[in-house]
Design a protein around this motif. Structure first.
Motif, PDB file in Angstrom:
ATOM      1  N   VAL A  80      38.722  33.706  41.455  1.00 57.91           N
ATOM      2  CA  VAL A  80      39.324  34.031  42.746  1.00 57.91           C
ATOM      3  C   VAL A  80      40.342  35.155  42.587  1.00 57.91           C
ATOM      4  O   VAL A  80      40.354  36.112  43.358  1.00 57.91           O
ATOM      5  N   GLN A  81      41.186  35.064  41.563  1.00 59.69           N
ATOM      6  CA  GLN A  81      42.191  36.100  41.341  1.00 59.69           C
ATOM      7  C   GLN A  81      41.522  37.455  41.111  1.00 59.69           C
ATOM      8  O   GLN A  81      41.955  38.465  41.666  1.00 59.69           O
ATOM      9  N   LYS A  82      40.479  37.475  40.327  1.00 64.34           N
ATOM     10  CA  LYS A  82      39.756  38.732  40.060  1.00 64.34           C
ATOM     11  C   LYS A  82      39.176  39.299  41.357  1.00 64.34           C
ATOM     12  O   LYS A  82      39.239  40.506  41.600  1.00 64.34           O
ATOM     13  N   TYR A  83      38.638  38.431  42.195  1.00 61.99           N
ATOM     14  CA  TYR A  83      38.106  38.882  43.483  1.00 61.99           C
ATOM     15  C   TYR A  83      39.217  39.493  44.334  1.00 61.99           C
ATOM     16  O   TYR A  83      39.051  40.556  44.923  1.00 61.99           O
ATOM     17  N   LEU A  84      40.354  38.817  44.402  1.00 61.36           N
ATOM     18  CA  LEU A  84      41.474  39.325  45.201  1.00 61.36           C
ATOM     19  C   LEU A  84      41.983  40.659  44.669  1.00 61.36           C
ATOM     20  O   LEU A  84      42.261  41.578  45.447  1.00 61.36           O
TER      21      LEU A  84
END
Length: 111
Positions: A80-84
């Motif tokens: 999720v962090q990478k996507y954000l």
């Protein structure tokens, strides 16, 4: 397909204009990294992780995501962090929707 739609709608149904955004979630997830290890920053990190894991649990139940065996919570949060981080133009959207997108893209169920 209908389960996925219901999951997405449930995640954003209670949202309003002041909803927790992708920017808020990313700030929480990176609080300690950006500002050092303090109890307050660690709390923010935990809030971000807890938010993701709560949404993840709902997505698992609706069969919107399928994780590999032995996946760690940190791996889910990192996805999720990478996507954000990779989509700054989308971070004003509601965090719930962005978590849904990030997890369904990274961990789709086989049809």
């Amino acid at each position: 397909m209908i389960r996925h739609l219901i999951s997405a709608l449930c995640l954003v149904a209670a949202a309003n204009a002041n909803a927790y955004s992708g920017n808020d979630l990313l700030n929480d997830l990176t609080s300690t990294k950006r500002n050092g290890l303090t109890p307050g920053n660690a709390l923010h990190d935990g809030v971000g992780m807890g938010y993701i894991m709560g949404a993840s649990d709902m997505l698992i139940q609706s069969e919107a995501v399928c994780y590999p065996k032995n996946i760690k919570n940190g791996q889910i949060s990192s996805a999720v962090q990478k996507y954000l981080e990779g989509n700054p133009e989308k971070r004003d959207a509601q965090a719930a929707l962005l978590v849904y997108i990030a997890l369904t893209v990274n961990f789709p169920c086989k049809k």
